[in-house]
Scaffold this motif. Structure first.
Motif, PDB file in Angstrom:
ATOM      1  N   VAL A  15       0.841  -1.207   0.000  1.00 22.48           N
ATOM      2  CA  VAL A  15       0.000   0.000   0.000  1.00 22.48           C
ATOM      3  C   VAL A  15       0.868   1.247   0.000  1.00 22.48           C
ATOM      4  N   ARG A  16       1.870   1.295   0.866  1.00 18.04           N
ATOM      5  CA  ARG A  16       2.731   2.481   0.956  1.00 18.04           C
ATOM      6  C   ARG A  16       3.569   2.678  -0.304  1.00 18.04           C
ATOM      7  N   GLU A  17       4.210   1.608  -0.766  1.00 19.33           N
ATOM      8  CA  GLU A  17       5.167   1.711  -1.870  1.00 19.33           C
ATOM      9  C   GLU A  17       4.525   1.750  -3.254  1.00 19.33           C
ATOM     10  N   VAL A  18       3.321   1.210  -3.372  1.00 20.30           N
ATOM     11  CA  VAL A  18       2.681   1.144  -4.688  1.00 20.30           C
ATOM     12  C   VAL A  18       1.462   2.070  -4.734  1.00 20.30           C
ATOM     13  N   THR A  19       0.444   1.762  -3.978  1.00 16.26           N
ATOM     14  CA  THR A  19      -0.799   2.541  -4.051  1.00 16.26           C
ATOM     15  C   THR A  19      -0.574   4.000  -3.666  1.00 16.26           C
ATOM     16  N   ASP A  20       0.006   4.229  -2.500  1.00 17.38           N
ATOM     17  CA  ASP A  20       0.217   5.607  -2.036  1.00 17.38           C
ATOM     18  C   ASP A  20       1.247   6.339  -2.887  1.00 17.38           C
ATOM     19  N   ALA A  21       2.352   5.674  -3.206  1.00 11.68           N
ATOM     20  CA  ALA A  21       3.415   6.320  -3.984  1.00 11.68           C
ATOM     21  C   ALA A  21       2.961   6.685  -5.390  1.00 11.68           C
ATOM     22  N   SER A  22       1.999   5.945  -5.926  1.00 19.31           N
ATOM     23  CA  SER A  22       1.560   6.227  -7.299  1.00 19.31           C
ATOM     24  C   SER A  22       0.616   7.426  -7.374  1.00 19.31           C
ATOM     25  N   GLN A  23       0.296   8.021  -6.247  1.00 18.05           N
ATOM     26  CA  GLN A  23      -0.525   9.241  -6.270  1.00 18.05           C
ATOM     27  C   GLN A  23       0.205  10.369  -6.996  1.00 18.05           C
ATOM     28  N   ASN A  24       1.525  10.410  -6.860  1.00 19.30           N
ATOM     29  CA  ASN A  24       2.321  11.510  -7.415  1.00 19.30           C
ATOM     30  C   ASN A  24       3.196  11.114  -8.590  1.00 19.30           C
ATOM     31  N   ASN A  25       3.494   9.840  -8.726  1.00 17.03           N
ATOM     32  CA  ASN A  25       4.392   9.368  -9.782  1.00 17.03           C
ATOM     33  C   ASN A  25       3.913   8.015 -10.282  1.00 17.03           C
ATOM     34  N   TRP A  26       4.416   7.641 -11.439  1.00 17.45           N
ATOM     35  CA  TRP A  26       4.161   6.298 -11.947  1.00 17.45           C
ATOM     36  C   TRP A  26       4.947   5.290 -11.123  1.00 17.45           C
ATOM     37  N   VAL A  27       4.344   4.131 -10.916  1.00 21.96           N
ATOM     38  CA  VAL A  27       5.008   3.008 -10.267  1.00 21.96           C
ATOM     39  C   VAL A  27       4.901   1.815 -11.213  1.00 21.96           C
ATOM     40  N   VAL A  28       6.032   1.192 -11.498  1.00 25.65           N
ATOM     41  CA  VAL A  28       6.079  -0.013 -12.321  1.00 25.65           C
ATOM     42  C   VAL A  28       6.452  -1.162 -11.385  1.00 25.65           C
ATOM     43  N   LEU A  29       5.539  -2.109 -11.253  1.00 25.83           N
ATOM     44  CA  LEU A  29       5.742  -3.236 -10.347  1.00 25.83           C
ATOM     45  C   LEU A  29       5.977  -4.505 -11.158  1.00 25.83           C
ATOM     46  N   HIS A  30       7.102  -5.146 -10.903  1.00 25.91           N
ATOM     47  CA  HIS A  30       7.459  -6.389 -11.581  1.00 25.91           C
ATOM     48  C   HIS A  30       7.145  -7.552 -10.656  1.00 25.91           C
ATOM     49  N   LEU A  31       6.213  -8.407 -11.059  1.00 22.37           N
ATOM     50  CA  LEU A  31       5.954  -9.653 -10.353  1.00 22.37           C
ATOM     51  C   LEU A  31       6.915 -10.691 -10.918  1.00 22.37           C
ATOM     52  N   PHE A  32       7.710 -11.302 -10.039  1.00 17.55           N
ATOM     53  CA  PHE A  32       8.742 -12.222 -10.490  1.00 17.55           C
ATOM     54  C   PHE A  32       8.823 -13.421  -9.556  1.00 17.55           C
ATOM     55  N   LYS A  33       9.613 -14.379  -9.978  1.00 13.65           N
ATOM     56  CA  LYS A  33       9.960 -15.517  -9.128  1.00 13.65           C
ATOM     57  C   LYS A  33      11.281 -16.070  -9.637  1.00 13.65           C
ATOM     58  N   ASP A  34      12.148 -16.416  -8.714  1.00 15.89           N
ATOM     59  CA  ASP A  34      13.432 -17.030  -9.082  1.00 15.89           C
ATOM     60  C   ASP A  34      13.256 -18.534  -9.126  1.00 15.89           C
ATOM     61  N   PRO A  35      13.940 -19.267  -9.949  1.00 18.82           N
ATOM     62  CA  PRO A  35      14.766 -18.795 -11.055  1.00 18.82           C
ATOM     63  C   PRO A  35      14.009 -18.874 -12.378  1.00 18.82           C
ATOM     64  N   HIS A  36      13.589 -17.782 -12.898  1.00 16.38           N
ATOM     65  CA  HIS A  36      12.952 -17.695 -14.215  1.00 16.38           C
ATOM     66  C   HIS A  36      13.840 -16.826 -15.088  1.00 16.38           C
ATOM     67  N   ASP A  37      14.345 -17.400 -16.160  1.00 16.23           N
ATOM     68  CA  ASP A  37      15.245 -16.655 -17.044  1.00 16.23           C
ATOM     69  C   ASP A  37      14.615 -15.382 -17.566  1.00 16.23           C
ATOM     70  N   GLU A  38      13.327 -15.441 -17.905  1.00 12.92           N
ATOM     71  CA  GLU A  38      12.648 -14.269 -18.435  1.00 12.92           C
ATOM     72  C   GLU A  38      12.578 -13.151 -17.394  1.00 12.92           C
ATOM     73  N   CYS A  39      12.402 -13.518 -16.136  1.00 11.57           N
ATOM     74  CA  CYS A  39      12.367 -12.523 -15.062  1.00 11.57           C
ATOM     75  C   CYS A  39      13.732 -11.859 -14.894  1.00 11.57           C
ATOM     76  N   THR A  40      14.788 -12.648 -15.029  1.00 10.53           N
ATOM     77  CA  THR A  40      16.143 -12.106 -14.927  1.00 10.53           C
ATOM     78  C   THR A  40      16.412 -11.103 -16.041  1.00 10.53           C
ATOM     79  N   VAL A  41      16.009 -11.441 -17.255  1.00 10.48           N
ATOM     80  CA  VAL A  41      16.188 -10.527 -18.387  1.00 10.48           C
ATOM     81  C   VAL A  41      15.414  -9.234 -18.152  1.00 10.48           C
ATOM     82  N   LEU A  42      14.158  -9.363 -17.714  1.00 10.29           N
ATOM     83  CA  LEU A  42      13.346  -8.169 -17.459  1.00 10.29           C
ATOM     84  C   LEU A  42      13.941  -7.336 -16.329  1.00 10.29           C
ATOM     85  N   ASN A  43      14.465  -7.969 -15.295  1.00 10.49           N
ATOM     86  CA  ASN A  43      15.128  -7.223 -14.211  1.00 10.49           C
ATOM     87  C   ASN A  43      16.249  -6.357 -14.755  1.00 10.49           C
TER      88      ASN A  43
END
Length: 91
Positions: A15-43
């Protein structure tokens, strides 16, 4: 502004880092799990973007911590927030 490398959040921070913080700026949230090669590339891509767009919060969270039973087949997943609301999901 958080550097993406330090942008790993837990469900209790959502809530603090995503919902509240996005009031003033864009927030891009990456849902990931290790070890996924695609997640590593996106990171790596998000790390580069975080340096180019310092006014955007680039964060990441373990997918199943954010959404219970989130299917691995939908990884990686990006969710964009602005003005306190989800704006777009990219799977």
């Amino acid at each position: 502004m958080q550097n993406y490398l330090r942008g790993h959040i837990k469900k209790s921070d959502f809530v603090r880092e995503v919902t509240d913080a996005s009031q003033n700026n864009w927030v891009v949230l990456h849902l990931f799990k290790d070890p996924h090669d695609e997640c590593t590339v996106l990171n790596n891509c998000l790390n580069a973007l975080s340096n180019k767009f310092p006014n955007v919060s680039f964060l990441r969270i373990v997918s199943t911590e954010c959404v219970e039973n989130f299917p691995d087949r939908n990884l990686p997943c990006l969710i964009m927030y602005n003005k306190g609301e989800m704006q777009k999901i990219y799977i």
